[in-house]
Design a protein around this motif. Sequence first.
Motif, PDB file in Angstrom:
ATOM      1  N   HIS A  92      11.167   0.187  23.717  1.00 35.74           N
ATOM      2  CA  HIS A  92      10.354  -0.218  23.640  1.00 35.74           C
ATOM      3  C   HIS A  92       9.467   0.356  22.705  1.00 35.74           C
ATOM      4  O   HIS A  92       9.064   1.733  22.835  1.00 35.74           O
ATOM      5  CB  HIS A  92       9.517  -0.766  25.007  1.00 35.74           C
ATOM      6  N   TYR A  93       8.324  -0.235  22.312  1.00 35.22           N
ATOM      7  CA  TYR A  93       7.096   0.239  20.721  1.00 35.22           C
ATOM      8  C   TYR A  93       6.258   0.492  21.514  1.00 35.22           C
ATOM      9  O   TYR A  93       4.909  -0.360  21.668  1.00 35.22           O
ATOM     10  CB  TYR A  93       7.487  -0.685  19.650  1.00 35.22           C
ATOM     11  N   ASN A  94       6.245   1.293  22.416  1.00 36.96           N
ATOM     12  CA  ASN A  94       5.281   1.634  23.914  1.00 36.96           C
ATOM     13  C   ASN A  94       4.042   2.428  23.048  1.00 36.96           C
ATOM     14  O   ASN A  94       4.818   2.951  22.197  1.00 36.96           O
ATOM     15  CB  ASN A  94       5.751   1.954  24.799  1.00 36.96           C
ATOM     16  N   ASP A  95       2.710   3.130  23.497  1.00 27.52           N
ATOM     17  CA  ASP A  95       1.596   4.095  22.768  1.00 27.52           C
ATOM     18  C   ASP A  95       3.065   5.343  22.094  1.00 27.52           C
ATOM     19  O   ASP A  95       2.185   6.099  21.176  1.00 27.52           O
ATOM     20  CB  ASP A  95       0.890   4.247  23.756  1.00 27.52           C
ATOM     21  N   PHE A  96       3.999   5.366  23.394  1.00 21.20           N
ATOM     22  CA  PHE A  96       4.101   7.130  22.668  1.00 21.20           C
ATOM     23  C   PHE A  96       4.840   7.079  21.583  1.00 21.20           C
ATOM     24  O   PHE A  96       4.837   8.002  20.269  1.00 21.20           O
ATOM     25  CB  PHE A  96       4.967   7.801  23.618  1.00 21.20           C
ATOM     26  N   LEU A  97       5.669   5.604  21.321  1.00 22.09           N
ATOM     27  CA  LEU A  97       7.018   6.365  20.411  1.00 22.09           C
ATOM     28  C   LEU A  97       6.121   5.109  19.138  1.00 22.09           C
ATOM     29  O   LEU A  97       5.824   5.325  18.186  1.00 22.09           O
ATOM     30  CB  LEU A  97       7.531   4.962  20.384  1.00 22.09           C
ATOM     31  N   LYS A  98       5.235   4.895  19.072  1.00 18.04           N
ATOM     32  CA  LYS A  98       4.000   4.354  18.152  1.00 18.04           C
ATOM     33  C   LYS A  98       3.045   5.451  17.396  1.00 18.04           C
ATOM     34  O   LYS A  98       3.078   5.188  16.475  1.00 18.04           O
ATOM     35  CB  LYS A  98       2.528   3.724  18.445  1.00 18.04           C
ATOM     36  N   GLU A  99       2.578   6.034  18.268  1.00 14.65           N
ATOM     37  CA  GLU A  99       2.059   7.503  17.967  1.00 14.65           C
ATOM     38  C   GLU A  99       3.017   8.338  17.014  1.00 14.65           C
ATOM     39  O   GLU A  99       2.887   8.710  15.972  1.00 14.65           O
ATOM     40  CB  GLU A  99       1.603   8.236  18.736  1.00 14.65           C
ATOM     41  N   TYR A 100       4.675   7.957  17.785  1.00 17.32           N
ATOM     42  CA  TYR A 100       5.238   9.883  16.831  1.00 17.32           C
ATOM     43  C   TYR A 100       6.145   8.630  15.727  1.00 17.32           C
ATOM     44  O   TYR A 100       5.989   9.041  14.648  1.00 17.32           O
ATOM     45  CB  TYR A 100       6.438   9.226  17.963  1.00 17.32           C
ATOM     46  N   SER A 158      23.733  -9.876  11.051  1.00 19.49           N
ATOM     47  CA  SER A 158      23.336  -9.014  12.111  1.00 19.49           C
ATOM     48  C   SER A 158      21.590  -8.190  11.864  1.00 19.49           C
ATOM     49  O   SER A 158      21.608  -7.314  11.249  1.00 19.49           O
ATOM     50  CB  SER A 158      23.083  -8.705  13.366  1.00 19.49           C
ATOM     51  N   SER A 159      20.880  -7.384  13.150  1.00 17.40           N
ATOM     52  CA  SER A 159      20.473  -5.913  12.362  1.00 17.40           C
ATOM     53  C   SER A 159      19.861  -5.266  13.297  1.00 17.40           C
ATOM     54  O   SER A 159      20.035  -5.572  15.134  1.00 17.40           O
ATOM     55  CB  SER A 159      18.495  -6.980  11.961  1.00 17.40           C
ATOM     56  N   LEU A 160      19.602  -4.714  13.754  1.00 14.72           N
ATOM     57  CA  LEU A 160      19.535  -3.148  14.628  1.00 14.72           C
ATOM     58  C   LEU A 160      18.109  -2.839  14.366  1.00 14.72           C
ATOM     59  O   LEU A 160      18.037  -2.041  12.747  1.00 14.72           O
ATOM     60  CB  LEU A 160      20.634  -1.868  14.401  1.00 14.72           C
ATOM     61  N   THR A 161      17.151  -2.380  15.183  1.00 12.25           N
ATOM     62  CA  THR A 161      16.299  -1.667  15.068  1.00 12.25           C
ATOM     63  C   THR A 161      15.925  -0.247  15.747  1.00 12.25           C
ATOM     64  O   THR A 161      16.947  -0.980  16.810  1.00 12.25           O
ATOM     65  CB  THR A 161      14.948  -2.497  14.610  1.00 12.25           C
ATOM     66  N   LEU A 162      15.124   0.660  15.557  1.00 12.56           N
ATOM     67  CA  LEU A 162      14.533   1.292  16.441  1.00 12.56           C
ATOM     68  C   LEU A 162      14.154   0.710  17.186  1.00 12.56           C
ATOM     69  O   LEU A 162      14.212   1.328  18.457  1.00 12.56           O
ATOM     70  CB  LEU A 162      14.254   2.810  15.948  1.00 12.56           C
ATOM     71  N   ALA A 163      12.945   0.444  16.693  1.00 11.32           N
ATOM     72  CA  ALA A 163      12.215  -0.175  18.391  1.00 11.32           C
ATOM     73  C   ALA A 163      11.842  -1.669  18.291  1.00 11.32           C
ATOM     74  O   ALA A 163      12.294  -2.372  16.668  1.00 11.32           O
ATOM     75  CB  ALA A 163      10.881   0.543  18.207  1.00 11.32           C
ATOM     76  N   ARG A 164      11.833  -2.959  19.322  1.00  7.78           N
ATOM     77  CA  ARG A 164      10.527  -3.965  19.334  1.00  7.78           C
ATOM     78  C   ARG A 164       9.576  -3.923  20.130  1.00  7.78           C
ATOM     79  O   ARG A 164       9.152  -2.939  20.908  1.00  7.78           O
ATOM     80  CB  ARG A 164      11.864  -4.845  20.252  1.00  7.78           C
ATOM     81  N   GLY A 165       9.147  -4.754  18.525  1.00  8.98           N
ATOM     82  CA  GLY A 165       7.829  -4.638  19.363  1.00  8.98           C
ATOM     83  C   GLY A 165       6.968  -5.947  20.014  1.00  8.98           C
ATOM     84  O   GLY A 165       7.860  -6.866  20.715  1.00  8.98           O
TER      85      GLY A 165
END
Length: 233
Positions: A89-97, A226-233
């Motif tokens: 999940h693209y949470n606040d922690f991952l967003k900043e990271y 298809s696609s793979l992403t690290l995060a889902r915003g």
Amino acid sequence: MVANCLNCSSEVEEVWSWRGLFYREPQFLCQECESQLEKIEGELCRGCSRSLEALPSNLVKEDICLDCHRWDQDPEWKGVLHKNDSLYHYNDFLKEYLARYKYRGDYALAQAFSHSIKSYLAKMEYDHIIPIPLSDERLYERGFNQSTALLEESEVRPSHILTRLHSEKQSKKTRAERLRQEQVFQLAECDVKGKSILLFDDIYTTGTTLRQAAKLLKDAGADEVSSLTLARG
């Protein structure tokens, strides 16, 4: 050898396990920082990996989210992208990271996701894995392509068969503007007919960028994209 957390620089305590007695994965984040990464689990949209449990019922159509339903209703885009899988999940922690990683040039931060990406890709089948490219101008600004770096740190050799023209950042455009814009990708001389393609990017937001790349590949004869992403915003 003592390691320090890539995020907060505190000492990383080594976690021992039966598996670790025979093969030990390096730890790049301390337990506290690692715990702030939210893996995507539970009931998910079959199209984009969005958590359906967190959505109001009016934004869900059977087993897909409303956004994916809209894509499927558009004859130009229906079926272009088979599906997207996302890891976190693209949470606040991952967003900043990721902001530190992408915009402050801290390339080493990609190491934190190497094991997760490598493990996930080991379960997937594809002929080419293609990181979403940056334009030459954007690449010059950042110094590296964040998607390519994530794959390389995961010991994955990507196919660089897409290039990108310079355009305004997607985040500054409305959904309608993104849909109307002309194709921003170009395909190198590479035969993708009948091939299974996996696109890779750091974040899935609206899915427009991934679908533009997928459409170009499908038009060139790719069997499935298809696609793979690290995060889902």
